[in-house]
Design an enzyme around this catalytic site. Structure first.
Site, PDB file in Angstrom:
ATOM      1  N   LYS A  13       1.233   4.336  -2.822  1.00  0.00           N
ATOM      2  CA  LYS A  13       0.999   5.752  -2.562  1.00  0.00           C
ATOM      3  C   LYS A  13       2.251   6.585  -2.857  1.00  0.00           C
ATOM      4  CE  LYS A  13      -3.346   5.435  -1.286  1.00  0.00           C
ATOM      5  NZ  LYS A  13      -4.425   5.976  -2.141  1.00  0.00           N
ATOM      6  N   TYR A  70       0.843  -1.201   0.000  1.00  0.00           N
ATOM      7  CA  TYR A  70       0.000   0.000   0.000  1.00  0.00           C
ATOM      8  C   TYR A  70       0.877   1.250   0.000  1.00  0.00           C
ATOM      9  CZ  TYR A  70      -3.390   3.421   1.855  1.00  0.00           C
ATOM     10  OH  TYR A  70      -4.184   4.523   2.065  1.00  0.00           O
TER      11      TYR A  70
END
Ligand code: NDP
Length: 245
Positions: free
Chosen positions: A168, A164
């Site tokens: 990002k 994750y």
């Protein structure tokens, strides 16, 4: 066919907006006088929410070329332009021991969080370029920041979630580069900060139950979407201001 709306209200689209931070952004943009398209991949969950708020529903799965093209055609037909795109749809992927993350896990997370943003920007850039004040807000995370990773006083320095966080960090670089390549569009990166939503309310999430409200989580998005002429481009901010890259 492309038509031009005679209504001067800004036209906005928020992806992944049937719940959480995206939904709150829709609510606030309507409050700011925008015509808002609430994008959701599931019509049964998205349409009633849109109707209850006075938003327009658009089926939009960021992993599907066909769905995103249809969404862009709908906005073109009904409005003839787009003023604000909020790329918000995101997933955490699974929580595992670090030895157990698979290539498929990585592909799944990147397909939504990074590739999905590119897909939506490609489809909507022609409509944004018809706006007199076009803006893109890419929703990222503090977990995408190397500066915060290396600051022991920040919770982002201890968190795991490598896939994750990598997605990002990629969103940050993608957005910063798009901002340089497209000087006519304000392209900014919003970090909601730890926010209490379904995304964090899952077993294994280190911030489960600890996040702030969706109103606070949407503050940076709304500032970039509705700010005046001083609104920058290529900035990375949370509700308190600039973040280290
Ligand atoms: P939620 O899980 O509450 O909402 C995520 C939204 O994304 C849902 O509407 C979900 O739809 C949608 N979505 C997921 N995959 C797709 C897809 N393929 N196509 C379209 N929509 C999709 O999470 P949040 O509101 O918390 O997160 C919103 C954004 O904020 C994300 O980008 C997240 O990474 C970011 N963020 C969140 C933080 C937090 O603490 N909550 C902190 C930092 C960043 P469905 O209901 O169908 O699954």
């Amino acid at each position: 066919m492309m038509t031009t709306s005679s209504d001067t209200s800004p036209v906005s689209l928020v992806t992944g907006a049937n719940k959480g931070i995206g939904l709150e952004a829709v609510r606030r943009l309507i409050g700011a006088g925008h015509i808002v398209y609430l994008g959701a991949r599931d019509a049964d969950r998205g349409r009633p929410v849109a109707e209850s708020l006075g938003a327009r529903f658009v089926q939009l799965d960021v992993t599907s070329d066909e769905s995103v093209s249809r969404a862009a055609a709908l906005v073109a037909e009904e409005q003839g332009r787009l003023d604000v795109l909020v790329n918000n749809a995101g997933i955490t992927g699974p929580f595992r021991d670090v030895h157990d993350y698979t290539a498929d896990d990585a592909a799944m997370v990147l397909m939504t969080n990074l590739v999905g943003y590119v897909r939506v920007m490609q489809a909507f850039l022609p409509l944004l370029e018809l706006s007199s004040d076009p803006r893109i807000i890419n929703v990222s995370s503090g977990l995408g920041s190397f500066g915060l990773l290396n600051d022991p006083s920040r919770k982002e320095s201890t968190a795991g979630q490598p896939l994750y966080a990598a997605s990002k960090a990629a969103v940050n670089m993608l957005s910063a580069r798009y901002a340089k390549l497209l000087p006519g569009i304000r392209i900014n990166i919003a970090d909601p900060g730890l926010t209490d939503t379904d995304l964090t309310r899952v077993p294994g999430h280190p911030g489960a139950g600890l996040g702030h409200s969706v109103e606070h989580g949407s503050d940076a998005i709304i500032a970039f979407a509705t700010g005046g002429p001083e609104t920058p481009t290529g900035a990375y901010r949370d509700r308190d201001g600039d973040l280290p890259w």
